[in-house]
Write a protein that holds these residues in place. Structure first.
Motif, PDB file in Angstrom:
ATOM      1  N   TRP A 132       0.834  -1.201   0.000  1.00  0.00           N
ATOM      2  CA  TRP A 132       0.000   0.000   0.000  1.00  0.00           C
ATOM      3  C   TRP A 132       0.869   1.251   0.000  1.00  0.00           C
ATOM      4  CZ3 TRP A 132       0.393   3.460   3.995  1.00  0.00           C
ATOM      5  CH2 TRP A 132       0.950   3.004   5.190  1.00  0.00           C
ATOM      6  N   ARG A 133       2.046   1.163   0.573  1.00  0.00           N
ATOM      7  CA  ARG A 133       2.946   2.334   0.563  1.00  0.00           C
ATOM      8  C   ARG A 133       3.406   2.636  -0.866  1.00  0.00           C
ATOM      9  NH1 ARG A 133       6.336   1.786   6.207  1.00  0.00           N
ATOM     10  NH2 ARG A 133       4.479   2.065   7.455  1.00  0.00           N
ATOM     11  N   GLU A 134       3.750   1.596  -1.612  1.00  0.00           N
ATOM     12  CA  GLU A 134       4.166   1.803  -3.006  1.00  0.00           C
ATOM     13  C   GLU A 134       3.011   2.380  -3.828  1.00  0.00           C
ATOM     14  OE1 GLU A 134       5.635  -1.921  -4.422  1.00  0.00           O
ATOM     15  OE2 GLU A 134       7.355  -1.902  -3.058  1.00  0.00           O
ATOM     16  N   ALA A 135       1.803   1.915  -3.572  1.00  0.00           N
ATOM     17  CA  ALA A 135       0.643   2.441  -4.287  1.00  0.00           C
ATOM     18  C   ALA A 135       0.444   3.916  -3.957  1.00  0.00           C
ATOM     19  CB  ALA A 135      -0.603   1.636  -3.931  1.00  0.00           C
ATOM     20  N   ASN A 136       0.558   4.274  -2.689  1.00  0.00           N
ATOM     21  CA  ASN A 136       0.417   5.680  -2.292  1.00  0.00           C
ATOM     22  C   ASN A 136       1.500   6.546  -2.920  1.00  0.00           C
ATOM     23  OD1 ASN A 136      -1.827   5.168  -0.793  1.00  0.00           O
ATOM     24  ND2 ASN A 136      -0.838   5.345   1.204  1.00  0.00           N
ATOM     25  N   GLU A 137       2.726   6.035  -2.972  1.00  0.00           N
ATOM     26  CA  GLU A 137       3.827   6.793  -3.578  1.00  0.00           C
ATOM     27  C   GLU A 137       3.593   6.979  -5.085  1.00  0.00           C
ATOM     28  OE1 GLU A 137       7.344   4.675  -2.435  1.00  0.00           O
ATOM     29  OE2 GLU A 137       7.118   5.227  -0.324  1.00  0.00           O
ATOM     30  N   ALA A 138       3.069   5.967  -5.750  1.00  0.00           N
ATOM     31  CA  ALA A 138       2.785   6.077  -7.186  1.00  0.00           C
ATOM     32  C   ALA A 138       1.728   7.151  -7.426  1.00  0.00           C
ATOM     33  CB  ALA A 138       2.319   4.742  -7.742  1.00  0.00           C
ATOM     34  N   VAL A 139       0.685   7.204  -6.606  1.00  0.00           N
ATOM     35  CA  VAL A 139      -0.345   8.231  -6.743  1.00  0.00           C
ATOM     36  C   VAL A 139       0.265   9.604  -6.496  1.00  0.00           C
ATOM     37  CG1 VAL A 139      -2.478   9.126  -5.720  1.00  0.00           C
ATOM     38  CG2 VAL A 139      -2.256   6.699  -6.187  1.00  0.00           C
ATOM     39  N   ASN A 140       1.126   9.708  -5.514  1.00  0.00           N
ATOM     40  CA  ASN A 140       1.804  10.983  -5.220  1.00  0.00           C
ATOM     41  C   ASN A 140       2.649  11.443  -6.399  1.00  0.00           C
ATOM     42  OD1 ASN A 140       1.438  12.612  -3.057  1.00  0.00           O
ATOM     43  ND2 ASN A 140       2.958  11.618  -1.755  1.00  0.00           N
ATOM     44  N   ARG A 141       3.373  10.498  -7.048  1.00  0.00           N
ATOM     45  CA  ARG A 141       4.243  10.845  -8.173  1.00  0.00           C
ATOM     46  C   ARG A 141       3.456  11.416  -9.343  1.00  0.00           C
ATOM     47  NH1 ARG A 141       6.830   6.034  -6.873  1.00  0.00           N
ATOM     48  NH2 ARG A 141       5.693   4.901  -8.486  1.00  0.00           N
ATOM     49  N   ILE A 142       2.255  10.904  -9.601  1.00  0.00           N
ATOM     50  CA  ILE A 142       1.504  11.394 -10.751  1.00  0.00           C
ATOM     51  C   ILE A 142       0.701  12.647 -10.435  1.00  0.00           C
ATOM     52  CG2 ILE A 142       1.348   9.116 -11.810  1.00  0.00           C
ATOM     53  CD1 ILE A 142      -1.600   9.065 -10.958  1.00  0.00           C
ATOM     54  N   GLY A 143       0.685  13.074  -9.188  1.00  0.00           N
ATOM     55  CA  GLY A 143       0.002  14.316  -8.857  1.00  0.00           C
ATOM     56  C   GLY A 143      -1.127  14.162  -7.860  1.00  0.00           C
ATOM     57  N   GLY A 144      -1.229  13.025  -7.223  1.00  0.00           N
ATOM     58  CA  GLY A 144      -2.250  12.838  -6.196  1.00  0.00           C
ATOM     59  C   GLY A 144      -3.651  12.776  -6.772  1.00  0.00           C
TER      60      GLY A 144
END
Length: 137
Positions: A64-76
């Motif tokens: 879930w941390r990697e998923a949250n980081e991926a969403v953050n990278r694309i702009g939330g």
């Protein structure tokens, strides 16, 4: 249909049905009498509907941390909101133009669409329904 044609059709149907009826009687003669308590019956067998079932197993959903980081990278969440607010491609022939959101959250119809104002008060066509107006206000 005349009488001769009807007679010919019935005769043909009887000629075709006779062998089928004979075959049915022959099969019935091979079967035990269902009313005879001493008649031999085949053994009962059962195969479960789940006999050939194979589990698909657990799906690997990742961290879930990697998923949250991926969403953050694309702009939330704003990236998903921008994607959802993009206008859909127009239908062929100009029909079905998309409704465009405008600042402030209201929705405006496409340009050139006639807008009819809402009636000031609902029309009551049934007698006695006018009393409800006062209860709703």
């Amino acid at each position: 249909m005349n009488h001769r044609t009807l007679s010919a059709c019935l005769a043909a149907a009887l000629l075709l049905a006779a062998p089928i009826a004979q075959a049915g009687r022959a099969r019935a003669a091979d079967l035990p009498d269902p009313l005879d308590a001493r008649a031999a019956v085949p053994p009962v067998s059962h195969e479960s509907a789940f006999a050939g079932y194979r589990s698909a197993g657990e799906a690997d959903v990742g961290s879930w941390r990697e998923a949250n980081e991926a969403v953050n990278r694309i702009g939330g969440w704003r990236a998903y909101a921008r994607e959802a607010s993009r206008p859909a491609p127009a239908a062929p022939g100009g029909a079905g133009a998309p409704v465009q959101p405008v600042p402030g959250g209201s929705i405006q119809p496409p340009p050139g669409t006639p807008v009819q104002p809402a009636p000031a008060e609902p029309a009551h066509s049934m007698p006695g329904h006018g009393a409800h107006r006062g209860a709703l206000q």
